[in-house]
Design a protein around this motif. Sequence first.
Motif, PDB file in Angstrom:
ATOM      1  N   GLN A 415      43.441  41.380  26.327  1.00 58.78           N
ATOM      2  CA  GLN A 415      43.045  41.237  24.914  1.00 58.78           C
ATOM      3  C   GLN A 415      42.120  40.033  24.690  1.00 58.78           C
ATOM      4  O   GLN A 415      41.802  39.689  23.559  1.00 58.78           O
ATOM      5  CB  GLN A 415      44.292  41.062  24.047  1.00 58.78           C
ATOM      6  CG  GLN A 415      45.141  42.298  23.985  1.00 58.78           C
ATOM      7  CD  GLN A 415      46.512  41.992  23.382  1.00 58.78           C
ATOM      8  OE1 GLN A 415      46.695  41.017  22.659  1.00 58.78           O
ATOM      9  NE2 GLN A 415      47.484  42.828  23.697  1.00 58.78           N
ATOM     10  N   ALA A 416      41.711  39.383  25.768  1.00 56.72           N
ATOM     11  CA  ALA A 416      41.036  38.089  25.599  1.00 56.72           C
ATOM     12  C   ALA A 416      39.533  38.194  25.316  1.00 56.72           C
ATOM     13  O   ALA A 416      38.887  37.182  25.052  1.00 56.72           O
ATOM     14  CB  ALA A 416      41.273  37.231  26.837  1.00 56.72           C
ATOM     15  N   GLU A 417      38.991  39.404  25.320  1.00 58.72           N
ATOM     16  CA  GLU A 417      37.543  39.526  25.119  1.00 58.72           C
ATOM     17  C   GLU A 417      37.136  38.872  23.793  1.00 58.72           C
ATOM     18  O   GLU A 417      37.795  39.082  22.767  1.00 58.72           O
ATOM     19  CB  GLU A 417      37.124  41.000  25.116  1.00 58.72           C
ATOM     20  CG  GLU A 417      35.606  41.121  25.062  1.00 58.72           C
ATOM     21  CD  GLU A 417      35.112  42.555  24.897  1.00 58.72           C
ATOM     22  OE1 GLU A 417      35.945  43.476  24.815  1.00 58.72           O
ATOM     23  OE2 GLU A 417      33.890  42.729  24.835  1.00 58.72           O
ATOM     24  N   ASN A 418      36.075  38.089  23.868  1.00 62.60           N
ATOM     25  CA  ASN A 418      35.485  37.418  22.701  1.00 62.60           C
ATOM     26  C   ASN A 418      36.266  36.198  22.217  1.00 62.60           C
ATOM     27  O   ASN A 418      35.800  35.502  21.329  1.00 62.60           O
ATOM     28  CB  ASN A 418      35.300  38.384  21.526  1.00 62.60           C
ATOM     29  CG  ASN A 418      33.935  39.013  21.600  1.00 62.60           C
ATOM     30  OD1 ASN A 418      33.011  38.418  22.156  1.00 62.60           O
ATOM     31  ND2 ASN A 418      33.806  40.213  21.085  1.00 62.60           N
ATOM     32  N   TYR A 419      37.425  35.952  22.757  1.00 59.95           N
ATOM     33  CA  TYR A 419      38.123  34.693  22.441  1.00 59.95           C
ATOM     34  C   TYR A 419      37.438  33.568  23.228  1.00 59.95           C
ATOM     35  O   TYR A 419      36.758  33.808  24.229  1.00 59.95           O
ATOM     36  CB  TYR A 419      39.599  34.763  22.841  1.00 59.95           C
ATOM     37  CG  TYR A 419      40.477  35.445  21.818  1.00 59.95           C
ATOM     38  CD1 TYR A 419      41.148  34.706  20.850  1.00 59.95           C
ATOM     39  CD2 TYR A 419      40.624  36.828  21.826  1.00 59.95           C
ATOM     40  CE1 TYR A 419      41.954  35.327  19.912  1.00 59.95           C
ATOM     41  CE2 TYR A 419      41.429  37.460  20.883  1.00 59.95           C
ATOM     42  CZ  TYR A 419      42.088  36.697  19.932  1.00 59.95           C
ATOM     43  OH  TYR A 419      42.884  37.309  19.008  1.00 59.95           O
ATOM     44  N   ILE A 420      37.709  32.363  22.785  1.00 56.50           N
ATOM     45  CA  ILE A 420      37.114  31.212  23.487  1.00 56.50           C
ATOM     46  C   ILE A 420      38.202  30.543  24.330  1.00 56.50           C
ATOM     47  O   ILE A 420      39.289  30.229  23.814  1.00 56.50           O
ATOM     48  CB  ILE A 420      36.469  30.252  22.490  1.00 56.50           C
ATOM     49  CG1 ILE A 420      35.238  30.993  21.924  1.00 56.50           C
ATOM     50  CG2 ILE A 420      36.070  28.944  23.150  1.00 56.50           C
ATOM     51  CD1 ILE A 420      34.472  30.259  20.900  1.00 56.50           C
ATOM     52  N   ILE A 432      34.919  26.498  41.414  1.00 58.57           N
ATOM     53  CA  ILE A 432      33.842  26.624  40.417  1.00 58.57           C
ATOM     54  C   ILE A 432      34.382  27.498  39.281  1.00 58.57           C
ATOM     55  O   ILE A 432      34.771  28.648  39.521  1.00 58.57           O
ATOM     56  CB  ILE A 432      32.589  27.273  41.039  1.00 58.57           C
ATOM     57  CG1 ILE A 432      32.029  26.349  42.110  1.00 58.57           C
ATOM     58  CG2 ILE A 432      31.550  27.611  39.974  1.00 58.57           C
ATOM     59  CD1 ILE A 432      30.985  26.988  42.993  1.00 58.57           C
ATOM     60  N   PRO A 433      34.451  26.973  38.054  1.00 57.94           N
ATOM     61  CA  PRO A 433      35.050  27.770  36.979  1.00 57.94           C
ATOM     62  C   PRO A 433      34.310  29.086  36.743  1.00 57.94           C
ATOM     63  O   PRO A 433      33.082  29.112  36.640  1.00 57.94           O
ATOM     64  CB  PRO A 433      34.932  26.853  35.755  1.00 57.94           C
ATOM     65  CG  PRO A 433      34.809  25.472  36.316  1.00 57.94           C
ATOM     66  CD  PRO A 433      34.063  25.622  37.609  1.00 57.94           C
ATOM     67  N   LEU A 434      35.091  30.154  36.656  1.00 55.20           N
ATOM     68  CA  LEU A 434      34.527  31.457  36.297  1.00 55.20           C
ATOM     69  C   LEU A 434      34.294  31.468  34.793  1.00 55.20           C
ATOM     70  O   LEU A 434      33.287  31.962  34.295  1.00 55.20           O
ATOM     71  CB  LEU A 434      35.533  32.541  36.689  1.00 55.20           C
ATOM     72  CG  LEU A 434      35.199  33.980  36.389  1.00 55.20           C
ATOM     73  CD1 LEU A 434      34.021  34.421  37.219  1.00 55.20           C
ATOM     74  CD2 LEU A 434      36.400  34.870  36.694  1.00 55.20           C
ATOM     75  N   THR A 442      34.214  37.227  28.262  1.00 55.43           N
ATOM     76  CA  THR A 442      33.560  38.531  28.136  1.00 55.43           C
ATOM     77  C   THR A 442      34.362  39.583  28.898  1.00 55.43           C
ATOM     78  O   THR A 442      35.246  39.260  29.697  1.00 55.43           O
ATOM     79  CB  THR A 442      32.136  38.494  28.730  1.00 55.43           C
ATOM     80  OG1 THR A 442      32.270  38.255  30.143  1.00 55.43           O
ATOM     81  CG2 THR A 442      31.282  37.419  28.099  1.00 55.43           C
ATOM     82  N   LEU A 443      33.961  40.837  28.673  1.00 54.40           N
ATOM     83  CA  LEU A 443      34.617  41.934  29.379  1.00 54.40           C
ATOM     84  C   LEU A 443      34.379  41.812  30.892  1.00 54.40           C
ATOM     85  O   LEU A 443      35.266  42.101  31.703  1.00 54.40           O
ATOM     86  CB  LEU A 443      34.050  43.262  28.847  1.00 54.40           C
ATOM     87  CG  LEU A 443      34.957  44.473  28.955  1.00 54.40           C
ATOM     88  CD1 LEU A 443      36.314  44.204  28.343  1.00 54.40           C
ATOM     89  CD2 LEU A 443      34.293  45.679  28.273  1.00 54.40           C
ATOM     90  N   SER A 444      33.166  41.351  31.267  1.00 56.73           N
ATOM     91  CA  SER A 444      32.882  41.170  32.707  1.00 56.73           C
ATOM     92  C   SER A 444      33.834  40.147  33.306  1.00 56.73           C
ATOM     93  O   SER A 444      34.338  40.326  34.419  1.00 56.73           O
ATOM     94  CB  SER A 444      31.459  40.668  32.957  1.00 56.73           C
ATOM     95  OG  SER A 444      30.541  41.423  32.279  1.00 56.73           O
ATOM     96  N   HIS A 445      34.090  39.045  32.566  1.00 57.50           N
ATOM     97  CA  HIS A 445      35.039  38.048  33.076  1.00 57.50           C
ATOM     98  C   HIS A 445      36.396  38.704  33.324  1.00 57.50           C
ATOM     99  O   HIS A 445      37.010  38.530  34.375  1.00 57.50           O
ATOM    100  CB  HIS A 445      35.269  36.921  32.053  1.00 57.50           C
ATOM    101  CG  HIS A 445      34.087  36.028  31.844  1.00 57.50           C
ATOM    102  ND1 HIS A 445      33.706  35.575  30.606  1.00 57.50           N
ATOM    103  CD2 HIS A 445      33.212  35.488  32.719  1.00 57.50           C
ATOM    104  CE1 HIS A 445      32.656  34.787  30.718  1.00 57.50           C
ATOM    105  NE2 HIS A 445      32.327  34.716  31.989  1.00 57.50           N
TER     106      HIS A 445
END
Length: 482
Positions: A415-420, A432-434, A442-445
């Motif tokens: 559910q995390a898409e678009n959250y910061i 290295i932070p993703l 994002t959805l890719s993340h």
Amino acid sequence: MSSNQEKTPLYDALKQFAGGNPMSFHVPGHKHGTIFPEKGREFFESVLPLDMTELTGLDDLHATRDVIYEAQELAADFFGADATHFLIGGSTAGNLAMILSVCSAGDKVIVQRNSHKSIFNGLELGGARPVLIAPEFDESLDRYTAPDIETITQALQQHPDAKAVVLTYPDYFGKTFALREIIELIHEYNIPVLVDEAHGVHFSLSGVFPDSAVRLGADAVVQSAHKTTPAMTMGALLHIQSERIASHRTQHYLQMIQSSSPSYPIMASLDLARYYLANLPAYDMALILDSARQVRAILDSGQCWDLLSSDDPLKMTLQAKPGISGNTIAGLFEQEGIYPELSTHHQLLLIHGLGSFTETNKLKNAVKRITAQLKNIPNRDIIDTSNLFKQRVTVLDLDYSAIEAYQVTQIPLRQAENYIAAEAIIPYPPGIPLVLKGERITLSHIKVIEQFIQQGVTIQHRHIDHGISVFCTSGLQRGKSV
Ligand SMILES: Cc1ncc(COP(=O)(O)O)c(C=O)c1O
């Protein structure tokens, strides 16, 4: 070099002190190793007498004037810097101090997006506003490398008021880039260039390896001496060679960040590592390179991976064939008693030291056995990471200065898409932070994180098994910029 590089003033002083049979009424509590659990004595015994404190004649890292001063001067002369600081907290401490030396709260700092987490921690501590520059995705190496000169030019044109540019050179796998040209470009804006050269301390051996960032004109350079020279873990160096960096700020932050009881064995190992580099005979160097070539040839005979090219002859990266995981290959090497430096979902890095292997049969046999075993392992998903850093020059979605105003909550990854993100999401290694703290997820993340978890990649993020920490504000998750 004008100095006598055969000297090791700090090590010699410690040795002499220990040899005098001193009676200790001071810290540390092991009292030169005389008070120590019997079970640990066998291995600790020889080094504990060197584990001293700031006694007369042994100097003080935070106010050098004697043997540590001399050892740092010898290092500065060898590495070609104006000043060299010994670090006992790894490149992590150096990166923090280097960044804090140049920026104050609210300052813009241009930074390579695929930097180590310590760089972003430094920026957060300093309250900086990072301007993120995307690295190129190198198809032949199947990973991100460095930003190209066009991206850096664009960032400088958009943000000429930046207080510094922070770059990583070389990357973990030994990949370099046209750093001199980039430094010259950045200096046209009179902006200091800070280089995380954690993986390039041996580049100071001129003629054999690519040029070091110090030689290429960077203003501040951090090197993990412990990674490729014979220094103890956490031993690292911060080199300064520029009036663009205020030395009093560097000193100030180093004494804030580093222990007030710095480890003498680590510092002495830095003195000895510099001595080792400075006195390495050309003949021995030729043997080392020959040994590295032999190891490469053996690794190249494996049929379930490709050996990738490297600018650094000491770094050997294996690219797993499609469907095979780098972590699986690493596990098989470990079963053979051979321990690589790191593995990712698709690659494996082995580091050849500054010495020679005289016996390679163990490796040869292992490669044969591992190749045979891998043929029977079921295929895994191929994880595509080539689309993660889409914007060439960007900023955080939520500034470090704005972060404090928001509460943090945990939500399921799905559910995390678009959250910061309220905390960085870091596949480890390589650290290295993703996703950065303050960056929109994002959805890719999400897809990549799910695949990483499925394939057993370690992710540094508190409670990753239960969800993702995000900032809890209505509106943020709908893509409103802050
Ligand atoms: C690029 C880079 N910078 C900095 C560091 C931190 O180095 P250290 O472990 O010496 O603190 C690492 C660690 O792996 C790294 O890969």
